[in-house]
Design an enzyme around this catalytic site. Structure first.
Site, PDB file in Angstrom:
ATOM      1  N   GLU A   1       0.827  -1.210   0.000  1.00 36.47           N
ATOM      2  CA  GLU A   1       0.000   0.000   0.000  1.00 36.47           C
ATOM      3  C   GLU A   1       0.866   1.267   0.000  1.00 36.47           C
ATOM      4  O   GLU A   1       0.580   2.239   0.693  1.00 36.47           O
ATOM      5  CB  GLU A   1      -0.962   0.003   1.189  1.00 36.47           C
ATOM      6  CG  GLU A   1      -1.979  -1.118   1.147  1.00 36.47           C
ATOM      7  CD  GLU A   1      -3.066  -0.992   2.201  1.00 36.47           C
ATOM      8  OE1 GLU A   1      -4.222  -1.342   1.902  1.00 36.47           O
ATOM      9  OE2 GLU A   1      -2.766  -0.533   3.320  1.00 36.47           O
TER      10      GLU A   1
ATOM     11  N   GLU B   1      -6.912  -7.349  -0.809  1.00 40.06           N
ATOM     12  CA  GLU B   1      -7.483  -7.283   0.537  1.00 40.06           C
ATOM     13  C   GLU B   1      -8.975  -6.989   0.418  1.00 40.06           C
ATOM     14  O   GLU B   1      -9.379  -5.891   0.017  1.00 40.06           O
ATOM     15  CB  GLU B   1      -6.797  -6.215   1.398  1.00 40.06           C
ATOM     16  CG  GLU B   1      -5.352  -6.545   1.744  1.00 40.06           C
ATOM     17  CD  GLU B   1      -4.742  -5.570   2.743  1.00 40.06           C
ATOM     18  OE1 GLU B   1      -5.480  -4.708   3.268  1.00 40.06           O
ATOM     19  OE2 GLU B   1      -3.516  -5.662   2.991  1.00 40.06           O
TER      20      GLU B   1
END
Length: 609
Positions: A182, A257
């Site tokens: 991320e 995710e």
């Protein structure tokens, strides 16, 4: 009987095929719209499990549950601070044996998606970074700064020795490996990302690499040439549009995710989300041929002192609780929830023709432990090590201490009143004047000051400071030192000449109790005792009448408890209990007089005080 036989034969064939897939060398590649395993379309239905959050003895059982829900892949982070707790000292033993975790998945017919970026977030202490990085002068995490890159290379090289041979193109079951984590939510330096890619390749990760980011951070976090996966989006059209935008108009499409619920932090309500909100979304994602990784499939427990914390300019410091239940399909103890069963129904509709899911394993046995009797109580002040002296307060990092507590002590002239201020307290302090507790300061509540009245004569001031977890997400990763990080003031005058007593509690202090009474100023206490079991099973320690502290059973640090909630129980896995005598220790900070403790069959995760 004939029908049952057919089902059994089909199941055996399915299991054999799954195992057979993971023998010999395979290819795993990117098609225009799907992943290709040995040249054939392959849809990952993955779930996240973190090996440090599950007892090693229970890894296989959790993986069998994953297979029973319909998963074919396990996702896991790899945690730098677990494997290199001190600079140059590596640990891949016991619960840290990540290669054994991956191989156990292979034995259970499961593929693995590996996430070994030095930064993991994961509601984990310092986002996975080891504390000692902060003592490297000038080091800047997630940057091109040379000290960081060298530490990074050294670590990934060790990870490569453990895991690179287990990639699918070398005959193992690791399908692909994530680069950074991320990153687009943190920065946008594509040159830094490319250095990451090269470090991984130098360490032997020569298979498929990918990045993952939420929207809109995917713009900054993807690296051209690698597959950009998406986090937190499950609208099929949007997933495909985002990935095509940053991947030359092509797939495959991977939700790295997908969140079936959320995590908890101290002092806030336990997060739950009904399964009904997810069923249609899961069904549509699978029907669209999109691969998916549930974060979390099974959260487990963040034991010891490894919880992280959130902090930003809008919200206070928010340390996470020890339970990582996450309201996931598999609960903290590894049992199927209603969400598990409903997800299983959806997944079963999308299995390849002829495949049948295994039966769901039975729930784990549970026990209740009757009232536990403590046979020894010691004041924390009676187990202090030799102090470190310094003119000004030293941080945990200055003291070479990662976690736990530090007791700061100085002497000053009494006969005065005023405002005691700890500048930049990290994170929680008990204030003692001549051995009596005068107050508590809590970073969560923006507390750093206390009005005090000092008696006449020489006064001993003691500050017991706890590291409640380093920040694991956001712009303040470089502001993660613990303890008294600046100075202590009384009526704006700096207090000097400190003794620092290191209390990491990585092991329990040895020694016997001295005569102890509760008149000693309500000092924190270490209570120890034993209990006898005729049989083992999962249980939950009821800490609802206690104040704040940590529990150990048979040498295992089970995590923190705190009366503010929401967590009021601590999970004790059956694997760490034994028939016969068991040892328990509790470090209690606030309520030294509490004696009642027992094990109950059910967790309590939703009570605030």
């Amino acid at each position: 009987m004939k029908r049952i036989s057919v089902v059994i034969i089909t199941m055996v064939a399915f299991c054999m095929a799954a195992m057979g897939q993971q023998t010999g060398t395979h290819s795993f590649a990117l098609g225009d719209s799907v992943f290709l395993l040995d040249g054939k379309p392959f849809q990952m239905i993955s779930g996240e499990i973190h090996y440090p959050r599950v007892p090693r003895e229970a890894w296989r059982a959790r993986m069998k549950m994953a297979k029973a829900m319909g998963l074919n892949t396990i996702g896991t982070y790899v945690f730098w601070n677990v494997h290199e707790p001190e600079k140059g000292h590596y640990d891949f033993s016991g619960n840290n044996d990540i290669a054994a975790f991956v191989n156990t998945a292979r034995e259970e017919g499961l593929w693995v998606v590996l996430r070994p970026s030095p930064y993991v977030c994961a509601e984990w202490e310092f986002g996975g970074y080891p504390y000692w990085l902060q003592e490297e002068k000038g080091l800047v995490v997630r940057s091109k700064e040379q000290k960081y890159l060298q530490a990074y290379r050294n670590y990934i090289k060790e990870i490569g020795k453990q895991l690179a041979p287990l990639q699918v193109n070398h005959g193992g079951n690791i399908l692909m490996v994530q680069v950074e984590n991320e990153y687009g939510s943190y920065s946008n330096d594509k040159e830094y990302l490319d250095i990451n890619r090269k470090i991984f390749q130098e360490a032997g990760f020569d298979g498929l690499l990918y990045t993952c980011d939420p929207e809109p951070a995917i713009k900054d976090g993807h690296l051209p040439g690698l597959l950009p996966a998406i986090n937190g989006i499950d609208d099929p059209a949007k997933v495909k549009q985002l990935i095509r935008t940053w991947h030359n108009g092509k797939g495959p499409f991977y939700i790295a995710e997908w969140y079936p619920a959320w995590f908890d932090w101290w002092g806030t309500k336990h997060h739950t989300v009904p399964y009904e909100k997810y069923l249609g979304r899961l069904d549509s994602v699978l029907a669209a041929g999109i691969s998916i990784n549930m974060y979390m499939f099974h959260g487990g427990t963040t034991r010891g002192f490894m919880n992280g914390a959130n902090y930003n300019d809008q919200n206070p410091y928010e340390p996470q609780i020890s339970s990582y239940d996450y309201d996931a399909p598999l609960d903290e103890a590894g049992n199927a929830t209603e969400k598990f069963m409903k997800f299983r129904e959806v997944i079963s509709r999308h299995l390849p023709a002829g495949q049948v899911l295994p039966e769901v394993p039975a729930a784990r046995p549970v026990i209740e432990i009757p009232a536990i009797r403590f046979t020894q109580t010691r004041s924390l002040f009676d187990v202090l090590p030799k102090p470190v002296n310094n003119k000004t307060p030293l941080t945990f990092e200055d003291l070479g201490q990662a976690y736990g507590w530090v007791l700061y002590r100085t002497t000053l002239n009494g006969g005065q009143a005023g405002l005691l201020k700890i500048k930049a307290l990290r994170d929680y302090a008990l204030v003692f004047i001549n051995g009596k507790r005068a107050g508590v300061l809590d970073r969560r509540l923006y507390q750093d000051s206390l009005q005090v009245q000092l008696p006449k004569g020489k006064v001993t001031l003691e500050l017991l400071v706890e590291n409640l977890g380093r920040i694991n997400f956001g712009p303040y990763l470089l502001q993660n030192k613990k303890g008294i990080t600046e100075k202590v003031l009384l009526n704006n005058k700096e207090l000097l000449n400190w003794q620092q007593f290191r209390l990491p509690f990585d092991t329990l202090p040895a020694g016997k109790a001295k005569a102890y009474t509760l008149t000693r100023g309500n000092a924190p206490v270490l209570k120890e005792g034993t209990f006898v079991l005729s049989r083992t099973g999962d249980t939950y320690l009821d800490m609802s009448s206690w104040g704040k502290g940590t529990v150990w059973i048979n040498g295992h640090n089970l995590g923190r408890y705190w009366e503010i909630g929401p967590q009021q129980t601590i999970y004790v896995p059956a694997e760490w209990l034994k028939a016969g005598e068991n040892h328990i220790a509790v470090l209690e900070l606030l309520k030294p007089g509490v004696e009642t403790l027992s094990g109950v069959e059910r967790p309590v995760l939703d009570v605030l005080k």
